[in-house]
Write a protein that holds these residues in place. Structure first.
Motif, short mmCIF file in Angstrom:
data_model
loop_
_atom_site.label_atom_id
_atom_site.label_comp_id
_atom_site.label_asym_id
_atom_site.label_seq_id
_atom_site.Cartn_x
_atom_site.Cartn_y
_atom_site.Cartn_z
N PHE A 267 0.85 -1.19 0.00
CA PHE A 267 0.00 0.00 0.00
C PHE A 267 0.89 1.24 0.00
CE2 PHE A 267 0.72 -1.31 4.33
CZ PHE A 267 1.00 -0.14 5.02
N ARG A 268 0.31 2.36 -0.35
CA ARG A 268 1.05 3.61 -0.43
C ARG A 268 1.32 4.18 0.96
NH1 ARG A 268 4.09 4.72 -4.36
NH2 ARG A 268 3.82 6.98 -4.10
N ASP A 269 2.54 4.66 1.15
CA ASP A 269 2.90 5.34 2.38
C ASP A 269 2.22 6.72 2.39
OD1 ASP A 269 4.00 6.43 4.61
OD2 ASP A 269 6.06 6.40 3.90
N PRO A 270 1.41 7.01 3.39
CA PRO A 270 0.71 8.31 3.40
C PRO A 270 1.63 9.50 3.65
CG PRO A 270 0.31 7.13 5.44
CD PRO A 270 1.04 6.19 4.55
N ASP A 271 2.86 9.25 4.11
CA ASP A 271 3.75 10.34 4.48
C ASP A 271 4.88 10.60 3.48
OD1 ASP A 271 2.36 10.74 6.92
OD2 ASP A 271 3.45 9.04 7.80
N SER A 272 5.00 9.76 2.45
CA SER A 272 6.07 9.96 1.47
C SER A 272 5.67 9.28 0.17
CB SER A 272 7.40 9.40 1.99
OG SER A 272 7.33 7.99 2.09
N PHE A 273 6.48 9.48 -0.88
CA PHE A 273 6.23 8.80 -2.15
C PHE A 273 6.94 7.45 -2.11
CE2 PHE A 273 5.65 13.30 -3.26
CZ PHE A 273 4.43 13.23 -3.91
N ALA A 274 6.26 6.46 -1.53
CA ALA A 274 6.86 5.14 -1.35
C ALA A 274 5.77 4.10 -1.22
CB ALA A 274 7.76 5.13 -0.11
N ASP A 275 6.13 2.87 -1.56
CA ASP A 275 5.26 1.71 -1.35
C ASP A 275 5.69 1.00 -0.08
OD1 ASP A 275 3.68 2.02 -3.63
OD2 ASP A 275 5.16 1.01 -4.89
N ILE A 276 4.74 0.65 0.75
CA ILE A 276 5.00 -0.16 1.94
C ILE A 276 4.51 -1.58 1.67
CG2 ILE A 276 4.43 -0.53 4.37
CD1 ILE A 276 4.22 2.45 4.71
N VAL A 277 5.34 -2.55 1.98
CA VAL A 277 4.99 -3.96 1.80
C VAL A 277 5.10 -4.64 3.16
CG1 VAL A 277 5.53 -6.13 0.64
CG2 VAL A 277 5.86 -3.96 -0.56
N ARG A 278 4.12 -5.45 3.50
CA ARG A 278 4.17 -6.17 4.76
C ARG A 278 3.59 -7.56 4.59
NH1 ARG A 278 -0.19 -2.41 8.07
NH2 ARG A 278 -2.07 -3.00 6.90
N GLY A 279 4.03 -8.46 5.44
CA GLY A 279 3.56 -9.84 5.39
C GLY A 279 3.28 -10.36 6.78
N LEU A 280 2.30 -11.24 6.90
CA LEU A 280 1.90 -11.81 8.18
C LEU A 280 1.84 -13.33 8.07
CD1 LEU A 280 0.71 -11.54 11.08
CD2 LEU A 280 -1.55 -11.37 10.00
N HIS A 281 2.45 -14.01 9.02
CA HIS A 281 2.46 -15.47 9.05
C HIS A 281 1.76 -15.96 10.31
CE1 HIS A 281 4.97 -19.40 9.53
NE2 HIS A 281 3.83 -19.63 8.91
N LEU A 282 0.72 -16.77 10.13
CA LEU A 282 0.01 -17.38 11.25
C LEU A 282 0.32 -18.86 11.30
CD1 LEU A 282 -3.57 -15.85 10.75
CD2 LEU A 282 -1.80 -15.05 12.32
N TYR A 283 0.49 -19.39 12.49
CA TYR A 283 0.70 -20.84 12.58
C TYR A 283 0.37 -21.35 13.98
CZ TYR A 283 5.23 -20.01 14.90
OH TYR A 283 6.22 -19.62 15.77
#
Length: 301
Positions: A267-283
């Motif tokens: 998703f787009r970073d609301p504070d700069s011109f950048a893409d933020i990527v994140r991942g979540l692992h459940l187990y």
């Protein structure tokens, strides 16, 4: 190519290595350790995991009673128990990073894809380490060889224990618990397999490996079986500093795991011109049969 100035406090790709005229497009990657947990545990009960805190219900195998019988004797019918073991999906790990639009535009490297791959690997690596430690802690105490206070000194010098003898002891401990011989595994640190491949080791003879030929093998760790075990090498073997590490052996029915990468999003970073990527692992993980796990505590040389 001139490097675009950085804002004060900006630390992403700080050295400017992303600039294509300075560095090659080929990025050096860390050597990646092999993940073993999904190969040595039972994943049949995974089901659908949709959110942190979900659970998986595992039906226990009924214990059947056998009694002596004489001709004409009336048999007593046993009621089957449908007991359940609950495996809670109560573990979660995550990563998050961002790539600035200017860095992405002026680079020949796909930082988003590269970093996402690295993040996914680290989630899997953390999963391996945590589950192996959990299996060590929940093995049947009678199936220990050595202890945290008095680990086994392996090697081939006087007074040391041959690594193959360690495997034989864990094999016998599992035999004592009537653990099936098929689908047994043995997980150990690289130092164990280094000692195993020593020229004085018995790993080469055909009668040990069970093969028609006797090659010195590497990889996973061996194509065949040693002492009835499928053999794995990992830096995620449980350990305590420079004192001891644990070799974990057992049957794949001993532990159930349910694992998935629940979500990876950009998703787009609301504070700069950048893409933020994140991942979540459940187990989740659950030792169902502690008697089907055996642990050798080995000293670290």
């Amino acid at each position: 190519m001139a490097v675009v100035a950085k804002a004060a406090g900006w630390g992403n790709l700080n050295t400017g290595n992303w600039v294509p005229e300075i560095w090659s497009q080929k990025v050096l990657k860390f050597f990646r350790r092999a993940s073993v947990v999904e190969d040595v545990t039972n994943t049949d009960y995974a089901g659908e995991i949709s959110s942190f805190g979900d659970k998986v219900n595992i039906i226990k195998e009924p214990a059947i009673t056998v009694a002596a019988y004489a001709r004409g004797q009336k048999l007593t019918t046993q009621d089957l128990a449908d007991d359940e073991i609950e495996m809670q999906v109560d573990k979660a790990n995550a990563f998050q990073f961002k790539v600035d639009d200017i860095e992405e535009r002026q680079s020949h490297v796909n930082w988003q894809a590269l970093s996402t791959s690295s993040g996914a690997y680290k989630l899997k690596d953390t999963f391996d380490s945590e589950v192996l430690e959990y299996m060590r802690q929940n093995a049947l105490a009678a199936n220990y060889y050595g202890s945290t206070g008095s680990p086994i000194d392996t090697g081939f010098s006087a007074g040391e224990v041959d690594p193959l003898t360690v495997m034989a002891r864990l094999q016998r401990l599992l035999d004592d618990q009537d653990v099936p011989e098929e689908n047994r595994f043995f997980v150990a640190a690289p130092i164990f397999w280094e000692q195993m491949s020593d020229v004085n080791s018995k790993i080469l003879p055909v009668e040990v490996t069970g093969d028609n030929q006797s090659p010195l093998r590497n990889g996973r760790v061996f194509d065949g079986l040693i002492r009835g075990f499928r053999c794995y090498k990992t830096n995620n073997a449980p350990k305590s500093g420079s004192t001891w590490y644990a070799s974990v052996a057992g049957h794949m029915s001993s532990t159930a795991t349910a694992s998935q990468i629940a979500k990876t999003e950009a998703f787009r970073d609301p504070d700069s011109f950048a893409d933020i990527v994140r991942g979540l692992h459940l187990y989740g993980r659950k030792v169902i049969r502690p008697e089907a796990l055996a642990v050798a505590y080995v000293s670290i040389d």
